[in-house]
Design an enzyme around this catalytic site. Sequence first.
Site, PDB file in Angstrom:
ATOM      1  N   THR A   1       0.839  -1.209   0.000  1.00 30.67           N
ATOM      2  CA  THR A   1       0.000   0.000   0.000  1.00 30.67           C
ATOM      3  C   THR A   1       0.869   1.252   0.000  1.00 30.67           C
ATOM      4  OG1 THR A   1      -0.148  -0.032   2.407  1.00 30.67           O
ATOM      5  CG2 THR A   1      -1.941  -1.104   1.196  1.00 30.67           C
ATOM      6  N   GLY A   2       2.115   1.117   0.374  1.00 27.67           N
ATOM      7  CA  GLY A   2       3.029   2.258   0.387  1.00 27.67           C
ATOM      8  C   GLY A   2       3.439   2.648  -1.026  1.00 27.67           C
TER       9      GLY A   2
ATOM     10  N   TYR B   1      -7.456  -8.433  12.815  1.00 29.50           N
ATOM     11  CA  TYR B   1      -6.535  -7.292  12.890  1.00 29.50           C
ATOM     12  C   TYR B   1      -6.286  -6.907  14.341  1.00 29.50           C
ATOM     13  CZ  TYR B   1      -5.046  -2.366  12.555  1.00 29.50           C
ATOM     14  OH  TYR B   1      -4.395  -1.164  12.702  1.00 29.50           O
TER      15      TYR B   1
HETATM   16  P1  NAD Z   1      -0.337   2.235   5.333  1.00 30.22           P
HETATM   17  O1  NAD Z   1      -1.005   1.077   4.669  1.00 30.22           O
HETATM   18  O2  NAD Z   1      -0.221   3.496   4.579  1.00 30.22           O
HETATM   19  O3  NAD Z   1       1.111   1.813   5.830  1.00 30.22           O
HETATM   20  C1  NAD Z   1       1.532   0.480   6.019  1.00 30.22           C
HETATM   21  C2  NAD Z   1       2.831   0.282   5.264  1.00 30.22           C
HETATM   22  O4  NAD Z   1       3.312  -1.053   5.511  1.00 30.22           O
HETATM   23  C3  NAD Z   1       2.678   0.429   3.755  1.00 30.22           C
HETATM   24  O5  NAD Z   1       3.694   1.269   3.243  1.00 30.22           O
HETATM   25  C4  NAD Z   1       2.833  -0.997   3.237  1.00 30.22           C
HETATM   26  O6  NAD Z   1       3.347  -1.053   1.915  1.00 30.22           O
HETATM   27  C5  NAD Z   1       3.745  -1.602   4.280  1.00 30.22           C
HETATM   28  N1  NAD Z   1       3.644  -3.069   4.373  1.00 30.22           N
HETATM   29  C6  NAD Z   1       2.508  -3.814   4.419  1.00 30.22           C
HETATM   30  N2  NAD Z   1       2.809  -5.120   4.480  1.00 30.22           N
HETATM   31  C7  NAD Z   1       4.163  -5.211   4.477  1.00 30.22           C
HETATM   32  C8  NAD Z   1       5.074  -6.304   4.502  1.00 30.22           C
HETATM   33  N3  NAD Z   1       4.643  -7.578   4.550  1.00 30.22           N
HETATM   34  N4  NAD Z   1       6.397  -6.030   4.500  1.00 30.22           N
HETATM   35  C9  NAD Z   1       6.843  -4.743   4.425  1.00 30.22           C
HETATM   36  N5  NAD Z   1       6.034  -3.688   4.383  1.00 30.22           N
HETATM   37  C10 NAD Z   1       4.702  -3.911   4.416  1.00 30.22           C
HETATM   38  O7  NAD Z   1      -1.131   2.478   6.703  1.00 30.22           O
HETATM   39  P2  NAD Z   1      -0.902   3.543   7.870  1.00 30.22           P
HETATM   40  O8  NAD Z   1      -2.213   4.138   8.150  1.00 30.22           O
HETATM   41  O9  NAD Z   1       0.259   4.404   7.587  1.00 30.22           O
HETATM   42  O10 NAD Z   1      -0.561   2.573   9.094  1.00 30.22           O
HETATM   43  C11 NAD Z   1       0.705   2.483   9.728  1.00 30.22           C
HETATM   44  C12 NAD Z   1       0.569   1.646  10.981  1.00 30.22           C
HETATM   45  O11 NAD Z   1      -0.315   2.304  11.896  1.00 30.22           O
HETATM   46  C13 NAD Z   1      -0.017   0.261  10.760  1.00 30.22           C
HETATM   47  O12 NAD Z   1       0.646  -0.643  11.609  1.00 30.22           O
HETATM   48  C14 NAD Z   1      -1.460   0.420  11.179  1.00 30.22           C
HETATM   49  O13 NAD Z   1      -2.021  -0.806  11.586  1.00 30.22           O
HETATM   50  C15 NAD Z   1      -1.325   1.393  12.315  1.00 30.22           C
HETATM   51  N6  NAD Z   1      -2.560   2.141  12.624  1.00 30.22           N
HETATM   52  C16 NAD Z   1      -3.032   3.095  11.765  1.00 30.22           C
HETATM   53  C17 NAD Z   1      -4.189   3.818  12.095  1.00 30.22           C
HETATM   54  C18 NAD Z   1      -4.739   4.891  11.203  1.00 30.22           C
HETATM   55  O14 NAD Z   1      -5.709   5.574  11.612  1.00 30.22           O
HETATM   56  N7  NAD Z   1      -4.177   5.141  10.022  1.00 30.22           N
HETATM   57  C19 NAD Z   1      -4.874   3.516  13.284  1.00 30.22           C
HETATM   58  C20 NAD Z   1      -4.365   2.535  14.125  1.00 30.22           C
HETATM   59  C21 NAD Z   1      -3.199   1.865  13.799  1.00 30.22           C
HETATM   60  C1  UD2 Z   2     -11.129   2.678  12.489  1.00 27.55           C
HETATM   61  C2  UD2 Z   2     -10.053   2.092  11.594  1.00 27.55           C
HETATM   62  C3  UD2 Z   2     -10.283   0.621  11.422  1.00 27.55           C
HETATM   63  C4  UD2 Z   2     -10.393  -0.051  12.788  1.00 27.55           C
HETATM   64  C5  UD2 Z   2     -11.492   0.607  13.607  1.00 27.55           C
HETATM   65  C6  UD2 Z   2     -11.526   0.015  15.009  1.00 27.55           C
HETATM   66  C7  UD2 Z   2      -9.236   3.679   9.934  1.00 27.55           C
HETATM   67  C8  UD2 Z   2      -9.302   4.145   8.517  1.00 27.55           C
HETATM   68  N1  UD2 Z   2     -10.078   2.683  10.269  1.00 27.55           N
HETATM   69  O1  UD2 Z   2     -12.371   2.523  11.848  1.00 27.55           O
HETATM   70  O2  UD2 Z   2      -9.199   0.095  10.704  1.00 27.55           O
HETATM   71  O3  UD2 Z   2      -9.161   0.037  13.471  1.00 27.55           O
HETATM   72  O4  UD2 Z   2     -11.204   2.008  13.740  1.00 27.55           O
HETATM   73  O5  UD2 Z   2     -12.525   0.595  15.737  1.00 27.55           O
HETATM   74  O6  UD2 Z   2      -8.450   4.158  10.735  1.00 27.55           O
HETATM   75  N2  UD2 Z   2     -18.007   6.504   7.210  1.00 27.55           N
HETATM   76  C9  UD2 Z   2     -19.015   7.123   6.466  1.00 27.55           C
HETATM   77  N3  UD2 Z   2     -18.831   7.251   5.125  1.00 27.55           N
HETATM   78  C10 UD2 Z   2     -17.707   6.801   4.485  1.00 27.55           C
HETATM   79  C11 UD2 Z   2     -16.685   6.176   5.246  1.00 27.55           C
HETATM   80  C12 UD2 Z   2     -16.872   6.050   6.618  1.00 27.55           C
HETATM   81  O7  UD2 Z   2     -20.050   7.528   6.996  1.00 27.55           O
HETATM   82  O8  UD2 Z   2     -17.601   6.948   3.257  1.00 27.55           O
HETATM   83  C13 UD2 Z   2     -18.208   6.392   8.662  1.00 27.55           C
HETATM   84  C14 UD2 Z   2     -18.027   5.008   9.208  1.00 27.55           C
HETATM   85  O9  UD2 Z   2     -19.208   4.260   9.088  1.00 27.55           O
HETATM   86  C15 UD2 Z   2     -17.659   5.328  10.658  1.00 27.55           C
HETATM   87  C16 UD2 Z   2     -16.866   6.634  10.550  1.00 27.55           C
HETATM   88  O10 UD2 Z   2     -17.199   7.177   9.288  1.00 27.55           O
HETATM   89  O11 UD2 Z   2     -18.819   5.545  11.414  1.00 27.55           O
HETATM   90  C17 UD2 Z   2     -15.368   6.456  10.622  1.00 27.55           C
HETATM   91  O12 UD2 Z   2     -14.983   5.458   9.682  1.00 27.55           O
HETATM   92  P1  UD2 Z   2     -13.445   5.051   9.405  1.00 27.55           P
HETATM   93  O13 UD2 Z   2     -13.488   3.871   8.505  1.00 27.55           O
HETATM   94  O14 UD2 Z   2     -12.666   6.229   9.001  1.00 27.55           O
HETATM   95  O15 UD2 Z   2     -12.892   4.690  10.840  1.00 27.55           O
HETATM   96  P2  UD2 Z   2     -13.416   3.665  11.976  1.00 27.55           P
HETATM   97  O16 UD2 Z   2     -13.265   4.380  13.271  1.00 27.55           O
HETATM   98  O17 UD2 Z   2     -14.741   3.108  11.659  1.00 27.55           O
END
Ligand code: NAD
Ligand code: UD2
Length: 309
Positions: free
Chosen positions: A38-39, A145
């Site tokens: 995804t990166g 997850y």
């Molecule tokens: P992202 O998908 O942009 O980043 C994940 C990265 O990991 C990507 O660059 C992907 O290519 C790489 N990756 C995936 N599988 C791999 C593998 N097997 N080997 C090497 N690289 C691999 O997502 P993000 O939002 O930047 O998330 C970063 C971290 O934060 C993750 O661990 C995610 O679970 C955690 N996290 C994110 C959120 C959020 O709100 N974005 C919330 C809670 C936790």
């Molecule tokens: C977040 C995390 C998810 C998981 C979860 C655990 C992200 C992107 N997702 O989900 O991976 O960890 O927390 O609780 O960080 N929504 C709409 N319209 C749209 C998209 C979303 O109404 O087009 C709503 C959705 O139904 C939810 C809220 O927006 O009520 C937030 O959705 P989200 O997917 O950004 O994040 P969340 O908290 O559901």
Amino acid sequence: NDKLKILVTGGAGFIGSHLVDLLLSQNHQVVVLDNFSTGKLDNLPSADRGLSIVNGDIRYSDTVEQAATGCDAIVHLAAVASVQASVEDPCGTHQVNLVGTLNLLEVAKKQGIKRFVYASSAAVYGDTNELPVSEATQLNPLTPYAADKLAGEYYIDFYRRQYHLKPVIFRFFNIFGPRQDPSSPYSGVISIFLQRAQANQPITVFGDGEQTRDFVYVAELVRLLEQAVTTTEPAAMPMNVGNGKQTSLNQLLAAIQDFSSHPLDIRYSNPRSGDIRYSCADNQRVREQMGFHNQYPIADGLKRTWEWM
Ligand code: NAD
Ligand code: UD2
């Protein structure tokens, strides 16, 4: 002012690439290990002498071992970050989210790397009625997850007790900002809403829009990650990373309407199954342990993300 060599797994992703920018700006050496699932290469600076990029997979221990050679610290962000993907393919995502984490811990042990920062998630709390959610809240990982993220925390604690690892575990709430990919229906809601608004496409709200989340701007988060990876005595306990404030989807949409030139086309539909109604972090621990405090009002982060899109 020691300069470190830091391994950032997932460094080409949304959060990781912002961290890489920050670490490079502080003259640390950075090794990115990412399989670009995804990166994106575009997320990273094209020519920076402090940066080396390893296109490799954390599922393979020899790859991890090579990438980590000579590093002083690890920030482990690589994961299959989509909950939906973990529901559809629990075995495949487990190989990355848990076995990959274990590979990193083993390499840290072998190479004597002590500092280890880990991206856990508010998903470990599941659908709790307790608000705000403190770290003492009953854990309730409801998806593969969440189960893997929580198991990762427990393994990290084993390495801490057994091998003197110095970990920092963060449970991220809803992170948003530039480079968050809006392309899947399960992408972060802010990235989807902003993209739809700019493309003048209908915006779907699942439910009445009064559900809330605790949104954290990515720049805030990566300052905390940088602090955790460079400070001498980090806190070992898991720490919530949220602002301690709830924002509803309707509030988000009102803010987006403010800087959109045309009226938003908002359509309310049925709530998503399994959706959490309210989410808010109790962030007392991260404030006390790390001096974390909110500097970006959500509206400012939204504006910056809007301008980036
Ligand atoms: P992202 O998908 O942009 O980043 C994940 C990265 O990991 C990507 O660059 C992907 O290519 C790489 N990756 C995936 N599988 C791999 C593998 N097997 N080997 C090497 N690289 C691999 O997502 P993000 O939002 O930047 O998330 C970063 C971290 O934060 C993750 O661990 C995610 O679970 C955690 N996290 C994110 C959120 C959020 O709100 N974005 C919330 C809670 C936790
Ligand atoms: C977040 C995390 C998810 C998981 C979860 C655990 C992200 C992107 N997702 O989900 O991976 O960890 O927390 O609780 O960080 N929504 C709409 N319209 C749209 C998209 C979303 O109404 O087009 C709503 C959705 O139904 C939810 C809220 O927006 O009520 C937030 O959705 P989200 O997917 O950004 O994040 P969340 O908290 O559901």
